[in-house]
Design a protein around this motif. Sequence first.
Motif, short mmCIF file in Angstrom:
data_model
loop_
_atom_site.label_atom_id
_atom_site.label_comp_id
_atom_site.label_asym_id
_atom_site.label_seq_id
_atom_site.Cartn_x
_atom_site.Cartn_y
_atom_site.Cartn_z
N LYS A 321 0.85 -1.20 0.00
CA LYS A 321 0.00 0.00 0.00
C LYS A 321 0.88 1.25 0.00
N LYS A 322 1.95 1.19 0.79
CA LYS A 322 2.87 2.34 0.86
C LYS A 322 3.54 2.57 -0.49
N ILE A 323 3.97 1.47 -1.12
CA ILE A 323 4.62 1.59 -2.44
C ILE A 323 3.65 2.23 -3.43
N GLY A 324 2.39 1.79 -3.39
CA GLY A 324 1.39 2.32 -4.31
C GLY A 324 1.13 3.81 -4.08
N GLU A 325 1.14 4.20 -2.79
CA GLU A 325 0.81 5.59 -2.45
C GLU A 325 1.81 6.61 -2.98
N ARG A 326 2.97 6.12 -3.43
CA ARG A 326 3.91 7.06 -4.05
C ARG A 326 3.35 7.58 -5.37
N THR A 327 2.43 6.82 -5.96
CA THR A 327 1.92 7.20 -7.28
C THR A 327 0.42 7.44 -7.29
N ILE A 328 -0.32 6.73 -6.44
CA ILE A 328 -1.79 6.77 -6.54
C ILE A 328 -2.40 6.72 -5.14
N SER A 329 -3.54 7.35 -4.97
CA SER A 329 -4.19 7.36 -3.65
C SER A 329 -4.81 5.99 -3.36
N SER A 330 -4.72 5.55 -2.12
CA SER A 330 -5.32 4.26 -1.78
C SER A 330 -6.85 4.37 -1.69
N GLY A 331 -7.36 5.55 -1.99
CA GLY A 331 -8.82 5.71 -2.08
C GLY A 331 -9.35 5.29 -3.44
N VAL A 332 -8.45 5.01 -4.39
CA VAL A 332 -8.89 4.60 -5.74
C VAL A 332 -9.23 3.11 -5.68
N CYS A 333 -10.50 2.81 -5.59
CA CYS A 333 -10.92 1.43 -5.32
C CYS A 333 -11.87 0.87 -6.38
N MET A 334 -11.88 1.42 -7.56
CA MET A 334 -12.74 0.86 -8.61
C MET A 334 -11.92 -0.15 -9.41
N GLY A 335 -12.55 -1.25 -9.79
CA GLY A 335 -11.82 -2.30 -10.50
C GLY A 335 -10.68 -2.79 -9.60
N GLU A 336 -9.50 -2.94 -10.15
CA GLU A 336 -8.35 -3.39 -9.34
C GLU A 336 -7.71 -2.22 -8.60
N GLY A 337 -8.17 -1.01 -8.91
CA GLY A 337 -7.79 0.19 -8.17
C GLY A 337 -6.29 0.38 -7.97
N TRP A 338 -5.95 0.93 -6.81
CA TRP A 338 -4.55 1.26 -6.52
C TRP A 338 -3.66 0.01 -6.49
N LEU A 339 -4.29 -1.14 -6.25
CA LEU A 339 -3.51 -2.38 -6.14
C LEU A 339 -2.71 -2.65 -7.41
N LEU A 340 -3.35 -2.41 -8.57
CA LEU A 340 -2.68 -2.69 -9.85
C LEU A 340 -1.41 -1.84 -9.98
N THR A 341 -1.53 -0.57 -9.67
CA THR A 341 -0.37 0.33 -9.77
C THR A 341 0.71 -0.10 -8.77
N ALA A 342 0.26 -0.42 -7.55
CA ALA A 342 1.23 -0.81 -6.52
C ALA A 342 1.97 -2.09 -6.92
N GLU A 343 1.24 -3.04 -7.50
CA GLU A 343 1.89 -4.29 -7.91
C GLU A 343 2.92 -4.04 -9.02
N MET A 344 2.58 -3.11 -9.92
CA MET A 344 3.51 -2.77 -11.00
C MET A 344 4.81 -2.23 -10.38
N ALA A 345 4.67 -1.31 -9.43
CA ALA A 345 5.84 -0.71 -8.79
C ALA A 345 6.64 -1.76 -8.01
N GLU A 346 5.92 -2.62 -7.30
CA GLU A 346 6.60 -3.65 -6.50
C GLU A 346 7.44 -4.56 -7.41
N LEU A 347 6.83 -4.97 -8.54
CA LEU A 347 7.55 -5.86 -9.45
C LEU A 347 8.82 -5.20 -9.97
N ILE A 348 8.69 -3.93 -10.36
CA ILE A 348 9.87 -3.23 -10.91
C ILE A 348 10.95 -3.14 -9.84
#
Length: 421
Positions: A321-348
């Motif tokens: 969640k912290k990794i994701g918050e560097r790019t996107i708010s954790s309030g974005v909860c539609m579809g896969e929401g912030w999780l998708l962005t956070a997973e992208m960052a984590e993988l990189i």
Amino acid sequence: MATNELYPEFTAEMKNTHTILIPNALPVHFSLMGSVFKDAGYKVDFLNYSGQKVIDTGLKYVHNDACYPAIVVIGQLIYALESGDYNPKTTALMLYQTGGGCRASNYVNMLRKALNKAGFGYVPVVSLNFGGIEKNSGFKVTPMMFLKGLITWLYGDYIMLLRNQVLPYETKEGSAKAVMEKWRIELTGQIRKNKGITRREIKKNFIAIAKDFAAVEIKKDVRPKVGIVGELYVKYADFGNDYLFDFLVEQGAEVMVPGILGFAMYSLNIGMESHRLYGDKKGAMFSRLAVAYVRMLENTMLGVLEKFPQFEKPVSFPELKKIGERTISSGVCMGEGWLLTAEMAELIEKGYNNVVCVQPFGCLPNHIVGKGMIRGMNKQYQNANICSIDYDPGATRVNQQNRIKLMLSLAWEEILEEKCS
Ligand code: SF4
């Protein structure tokens, strides 16, 4: 709900007479989950029909504007009824409803409409949801079923994580799959006997599974490391993403796919987010307790993986969640929401800097949190090599694969440069 002609209900008696068909969205996890349904007295079959004929069936009964996963899963279900493999009179169908604002919540109604059109209006549809969207007198998720289901997801994530890191390097083809199969049989047997579900038992199994994967003979050569993120169905379902995992492995890549438990925690966490952002107390307490429980399971997995440093392990949910918050708010909860962005960052950050971001064409939430975040990712991570792939009934496999090959050619170039420097 009383039985009516258009929306027949799955009744308690049908438990003894009907087979419930479920599209196989999570091949690794569902191979374990079947035992949970069997144990509760339901006969289920996970559908693996694939190919153009299934897509054509979907397109015949679902509007082509609908989300690609809806076309595919409804196509699979109606194809099964038309195939002659099942007696439609003793068959029921199941779809999952997330209950969020996304269109996935309407798939059940789309299916019922399609069934009526196809002449199968009498086939009952069971909605698997945890938000009380629909109730079926004959199908109930008991607390034990819920608990066991969650634990099969945990095992599924764990096995997928280790399989993905061993399979590309095995010296004897099929070794990693053999370990998977061994543990599928072992775990389904245990779960049916109510074993393998306490924290102590899970830990014991985790250690044994890791030892088995660690014992597979491998040749650790240098390969492009690729991560897959995206909309849930096309991310995990082989048919949904045109067998992306197999294709990437064939091309010589090591593939990391973030687990489904992350999505479970992301979904359960929404109650707390609503409380934080809008003061909505409804569901906040459940959200807190549920996330805490899944976190406990996650911690068990991470604790065991500490002892096996040869395996890459995911970050914990709060870290993600912290990794994701560097790019996107954790309030974005539609579809896969912030999780998708956070997973992208984590993988990189973990070195899986070649990322395939998959989404159904026209999927609004994931085009924002996936494709829409690529610029931000590239800005933040100089080494990111992200390729976004859309899936729809008209997308050609060759086109998708060529774009992925282009991404991989850059990755191979980097590997060669590093070798020469
Ligand atoms: S996430 Fe995308 S594909 Fe899935 S239901 Fe929502 S809009 Fe459709």
